[in-house]
Design a protein around this motif. Structure first.
Motif, PDB file in Angstrom:
ATOM      1  N   GLY A 278      22.678  19.122  21.450  1.00  0.00           N
ATOM      2  CA  GLY A 278      22.280  19.389  22.834  1.00  0.00           C
ATOM      3  C   GLY A 278      21.220  18.424  23.324  1.00  0.00           C
ATOM      4  N   ALA A 279      20.190  18.196  22.508  1.00  0.00           N
ATOM      5  CA  ALA A 279      19.132  17.263  22.900  1.00  0.00           C
ATOM      6  C   ALA A 279      19.662  15.834  22.980  1.00  0.00           C
ATOM      7  CB  ALA A 279      17.977  17.345  21.902  1.00  0.00           C
ATOM      8  N   GLN A 280      20.548  15.472  22.062  1.00  0.00           N
ATOM      9  CA  GLN A 280      21.131  14.131  22.098  1.00  0.00           C
ATOM     10  C   GLN A 280      21.996  13.935  23.335  1.00  0.00           C
ATOM     11  OE1 GLN A 280      20.337  11.709  20.368  1.00  0.00           O
ATOM     12  NE2 GLN A 280      19.552  12.440  18.408  1.00  0.00           N
ATOM     13  N   LEU A 281      22.717  14.983  23.725  1.00  0.00           N
ATOM     14  CA  LEU A 281      23.560  14.883  24.922  1.00  0.00           C
ATOM     15  C   LEU A 281      22.706  14.718  26.170  1.00  0.00           C
ATOM     16  CD1 LEU A 281      26.373  14.973  26.144  1.00  0.00           C
ATOM     17  CD2 LEU A 281      26.231  17.469  26.156  1.00  0.00           C
ATOM     18  N   GLN A 282      21.602  15.451  26.234  1.00  0.00           N
ATOM     19  CA  GLN A 282      20.717  15.296  27.391  1.00  0.00           C
ATOM     20  C   GLN A 282      20.142  13.878  27.453  1.00  0.00           C
ATOM     21  OE1 GLN A 282      16.830  15.838  27.118  1.00  0.00           O
ATOM     22  NE2 GLN A 282      16.377  16.599  29.171  1.00  0.00           N
ATOM     23  N   ALA A 283      19.710  13.359  26.307  1.00  0.00           N
ATOM     24  CA  ALA A 283      19.171  11.992  26.277  1.00  0.00           C
ATOM     25  C   ALA A 283      20.243  10.972  26.649  1.00  0.00           C
ATOM     26  CB  ALA A 283      18.616  11.691  24.881  1.00  0.00           C
ATOM     27  N   ALA A 284      21.483  11.210  26.208  1.00  0.00           N
ATOM     28  CA  ALA A 284      22.566  10.285  26.517  1.00  0.00           C
ATOM     29  C   ALA A 284      22.861  10.267  28.011  1.00  0.00           C
ATOM     30  CB  ALA A 284      23.815  10.672  25.731  1.00  0.00           C
ATOM     31  N   VAL A 285      22.820  11.413  28.653  1.00  0.00           N
ATOM     32  CA  VAL A 285      23.066  11.473  30.100  1.00  0.00           C
ATOM     33  C   VAL A 285      21.960  10.739  30.849  1.00  0.00           C
ATOM     34  CG1 VAL A 285      23.199  13.025  32.086  1.00  0.00           C
ATOM     35  CG2 VAL A 285      24.404  13.608  29.982  1.00  0.00           C
ATOM     36  N   LEU A 286      20.723  10.950  30.445  1.00  0.00           N
ATOM     37  CA  LEU A 286      19.599  10.292  31.125  1.00  0.00           C
ATOM     38  C   LEU A 286      19.648   8.772  30.944  1.00  0.00           C
ATOM     39  CD1 LEU A 286      16.647  12.731  30.272  1.00  0.00           C
ATOM     40  CD2 LEU A 286      17.901  12.531  32.433  1.00  0.00           C
ATOM     41  N   GLN A 287      20.121   8.324  29.773  1.00  0.00           N
ATOM     42  CA  GLN A 287      20.166   6.890  29.479  1.00  0.00           C
ATOM     43  C   GLN A 287      21.509   6.250  29.849  1.00  0.00           C
ATOM     44  OE1 GLN A 287      17.593   5.065  28.387  1.00  0.00           O
ATOM     45  NE2 GLN A 287      16.264   6.866  28.372  1.00  0.00           N
ATOM     46  N   GLN A 288      22.424   7.060  30.427  1.00  0.00           N
ATOM     47  CA  GLN A 288      23.770   6.583  30.744  1.00  0.00           C
ATOM     48  C   GLN A 288      24.469   5.993  29.518  1.00  0.00           C
ATOM     49  OE1 GLN A 288      22.856   3.959  34.135  1.00  0.00           O
ATOM     50  NE2 GLN A 288      23.810   5.491  35.470  1.00  0.00           N
ATOM     51  N   ASP A 289      24.303   6.706  28.393  1.00  0.00           N
ATOM     52  CA  ASP A 289      24.902   6.290  27.128  1.00  0.00           C
ATOM     53  C   ASP A 289      26.323   6.839  27.066  1.00  0.00           C
ATOM     54  OD1 ASP A 289      25.566   5.693  24.540  1.00  0.00           O
ATOM     55  OD2 ASP A 289      23.630   6.260  23.693  1.00  0.00           O
ATOM     56  N   TYR A 290      27.277   6.123  27.673  1.00  0.00           N
ATOM     57  CA  TYR A 290      28.638   6.634  27.817  1.00  0.00           C
ATOM     58  C   TYR A 290      29.349   6.851  26.484  1.00  0.00           C
ATOM     59  CZ  TYR A 290      28.046   5.795  32.790  1.00  0.00           C
ATOM     60  OH  TYR A 290      27.582   5.832  34.076  1.00  0.00           O
ATOM     61  N   PRO A 291      29.245   5.965  25.503  1.00  0.00           N
ATOM     62  CA  PRO A 291      29.907   6.243  24.215  1.00  0.00           C
ATOM     63  C   PRO A 291      29.398   7.517  23.560  1.00  0.00           C
ATOM     64  CG  PRO A 291      29.336   3.925  24.379  1.00  0.00           C
ATOM     65  CD  PRO A 291      28.682   4.591  25.544  1.00  0.00           C
ATOM     66  N   LEU A 292      28.094   7.759  23.620  1.00  0.00           N
ATOM     67  CA  LEU A 292      27.540   8.966  23.009  1.00  0.00           C
ATOM     68  C   LEU A 292      27.947  10.214  23.783  1.00  0.00           C
ATOM     69  CD1 LEU A 292      25.839  10.149  20.788  1.00  0.00           C
ATOM     70  CD2 LEU A 292      23.779   9.696  22.126  1.00  0.00           C
ATOM     71  N   ILE A 293      27.993  10.121  25.120  1.00  0.00           N
ATOM     72  CA  ILE A 293      28.439  11.254  25.935  1.00  0.00           C
ATOM     73  C   ILE A 293      29.894  11.596  25.604  1.00  0.00           C
ATOM     74  CG2 ILE A 293      28.948  12.015  28.285  1.00  0.00           C
ATOM     75  CD1 ILE A 293      26.608  10.292  29.237  1.00  0.00           C
ATOM     76  N   GLN A 294      30.744  10.588  25.531  1.00  0.00           N
ATOM     77  CA  GLN A 294      32.149  10.817  25.211  1.00  0.00           C
ATOM     78  C   GLN A 294      32.305  11.453  23.837  1.00  0.00           C
ATOM     79  OE1 GLN A 294      33.816   6.746  26.308  1.00  0.00           O
ATOM     80  NE2 GLN A 294      35.487   8.057  26.943  1.00  0.00           N
ATOM     81  N   ALA A 295      31.575  10.932  22.856  1.00  0.00           N
ATOM     82  CA  ALA A 295      31.695  11.460  21.491  1.00  0.00           C
ATOM     83  C   ALA A 295      31.220  12.913  21.423  1.00  0.00           C
ATOM     84  CB  ALA A 295      30.890  10.597  20.524  1.00  0.00           C
ATOM     85  N   ALA A 296      30.116  13.216  22.110  1.00  0.00           N
ATOM     86  CA  ALA A 296      29.592  14.582  22.086  1.00  0.00           C
ATOM     87  C   ALA A 296      30.561  15.556  22.754  1.00  0.00           C
ATOM     88  CB  ALA A 296      28.230  14.621  22.774  1.00  0.00           C
ATOM     89  N   PHE A 297      31.083  15.178  23.926  1.00  0.00           N
ATOM     90  CA  PHE A 297      32.031  16.054  24.617  1.00  0.00           C
ATOM     91  C   PHE A 297      33.316  16.239  23.798  1.00  0.00           C
ATOM     92  CE2 PHE A 297      29.936  15.151  28.884  1.00  0.00           C
ATOM     93  CZ  PHE A 297      29.419  16.435  28.978  1.00  0.00           C
ATOM     94  N   LEU A 298      33.760  15.185  23.140  1.00  0.00           N
ATOM     95  CA  LEU A 298      34.972  15.293  22.329  1.00  0.00           C
ATOM     96  C   LEU A 298      34.756  16.236  21.150  1.00  0.00           C
ATOM     97  CD1 LEU A 298      37.865  14.318  21.973  1.00  0.00           C
ATOM     98  CD2 LEU A 298      36.981  12.446  20.558  1.00  0.00           C
ATOM     99  N   MET A 299      33.605  16.155  20.491  1.00  0.00           N
ATOM    100  CA  MET A 299      33.295  17.055  19.384  1.00  0.00           C
ATOM    101  C   MET A 299      33.260  18.501  19.861  1.00  0.00           C
ATOM    102  SD  MET A 299      33.033  15.372  16.561  1.00  0.00           S
ATOM    103  CE  MET A 299      32.209  16.608  15.576  1.00  0.00           C
ATOM    104  N   ILE A 300      32.675  18.727  21.030  1.00  0.00           N
ATOM    105  CA  ILE A 300      32.600  20.083  21.579  1.00  0.00           C
ATOM    106  C   ILE A 300      33.994  20.625  21.870  1.00  0.00           C
ATOM    107  CG2 ILE A 300      31.819  21.434  23.559  1.00  0.00           C
ATOM    108  CD1 ILE A 300      29.388  19.511  23.702  1.00  0.00           C
ATOM    109  N   ALA A 301      34.825  19.802  22.529  1.00  0.00           N
ATOM    110  CA  ALA A 301      36.177  20.243  22.878  1.00  0.00           C
ATOM    111  C   ALA A 301      37.010  20.535  21.635  1.00  0.00           C
ATOM    112  CB  ALA A 301      36.865  19.191  23.736  1.00  0.00           C
ATOM    113  N   LEU A 302      36.953  19.660  20.641  1.00  0.00           N
ATOM    114  CA  LEU A 302      37.742  19.853  19.429  1.00  0.00           C
ATOM    115  C   LEU A 302      37.285  21.080  18.653  1.00  0.00           C
ATOM    116  CD1 LEU A 302      38.183  16.190  18.121  1.00  0.00           C
ATOM    117  CD2 LEU A 302      39.824  17.602  19.351  1.00  0.00           C
TER     118      LEU A 302
END
Length: 329
Positions: A278-302
């Motif tokens: 959760g904290a990593q996802l928030q940091a990724a959104v603030l930093q526009q870290d698209y690869p990390l956002i995609q990976a986090a959302f994919l892990m959640i969905a799977l």
């Protein structure tokens, strides 16, 4: 077998849809993520160096269908790109470091909430009208209605800032090194108490009241009344006749809860600066870290899809009507 194959087919289609949506959404966002990422390098790098850096991060001008198959190949081979925030760390490494913290905190707290809430729900429904039945649901509803962030901030202020009983932030003390030593484990447990209590207070009521309501409905069924008239022992009547059938809807809810363990409780992790997904996802959104956002959302969905598949299969074993009728949960 037909039911199992249908659920597996649905799971495969759902995974493909989740993967595809995860690929398409960032490319539908306004602006160019590459330009947003590399804007700070514009005055420091030559055009050739900028092109090389973009290729290293996986940005290209190839047709969308080619990018899609490259994306699928990367998922299968675990090449999820480099994190913008933690460059040059691979995204999968960031996820791998954060995932155990979230699973340990949210997973254990969820299991405690489920078993304690379900057990007490059975008890207060069996003894409905008693002291516990009149007080426990009301008190637990109050904490469930309160936002996680508000509860966490209150606990931090009074128990950490004012009284100093617990640490204010992070997952372990900076004075200890991560290892399997007793000092590190005790530090991790101490740092997890307040965020764990916050998550527990927010989820316990749902399990308690849900099981209580299911039990009360089941206790009114004809087969339970008939068993009681035959003189079945109260403990057997409560557990084997009523609770065994009343618990089936809880299993469906449990699938959703287990699937959501990976996503964690984002606000709780942010409030306590806990090093989870959760904290990593928030940091990724603030930093526009698209690869990390995609990976986090994919892990959640799977994780949600896999948990629902497992519970669908378990549900068919517990309730033969589902398997025989081919119904979905």
């Amino acid at each position: 077998m037909k039911y199992v194959l249908s659920r597996l087919s649905f799971f495969i289609v759902s995974v493909w849809a989740a993967v595809t949506i995860n690929f398409v959404l960032p490319r539908m966002m306004p602006g160019n993520p590459a330009d947003a990422m590399f804007a700070k390098f514009q005055n420091n790098l030559t055009p050739q160096a900028m092109t090389a850096l973009k290729l290293e991060f996986g940005f290209s001008n190839q047709p969308l269908i080619v990018q899609y198959f490259d994306y699928l190949k990367g998922l299968i081979t675990l090449h999820w790109g480099l994190s913008f925030t933690y460059y040059p760390t691979p995204t999968k490494t960031v996820i791998a470091h954060s995932l155990p913290w979230t699973i340990g905190l949210v997973g254990i707290t969820t299991l405690i909430s489920v078993f304690l809430g379900t057990g007490l729900g059975i008890l207060i429904a069996w003894r409905r009208g008693g002291a516990l039945d009149n007080t426990l649901p009301i008190v637990s509803l109050f904490f469930q209605a309160a936002p996680y962030m508000w509860t966490g901030l209150l606990l931090l202020y009074f128990l950490s800032f004012k009284l100093g009983w617990f640490p204010l932030a992070h997952g372990y003390a900076l004075s200890v090194q991560p290892s399997w030593s007793i000092s590190f484990i005790l530090s991790v447990l101490k740092h997890a108490i307040l965020p764990g209590i916050t998550i527990f207070l927010g989820s316990f009521s749902g399990w308690l009241i849900g099981m209580r309501n299911n039990m009360i409905l089941t206790l009114g069924e004809d087969y339970v009344v008939f068993a009681e008239a035959k003189g079945v022992r109260p403990s057997r009547l409560m557990l084997m006749y009523a609770a065994r059938n009343a618990i089936l809807p809880q299993i469906t809810s449990f699938a959703i809860a287990i699937g959501n363990v990976v996503s964690g409780s984002i606000l709780t992790e942010v409030v306590f600066s806990y090093p989870g997904i959760g904290a990593q996802l928030q940091a990724a959104v603030l930093q526009q870290d698209y690869p990390l956002i995609q990976a986090a959302f994919l892990m959640i969905a799977l994780s949600v899809l896999l948990a629902n598949l497992l519970v669908d299969l378990l549900y068919s074993r517990l309730d033969p009507r589902v398997r025989a009728g081919g119904a979905t949960v």
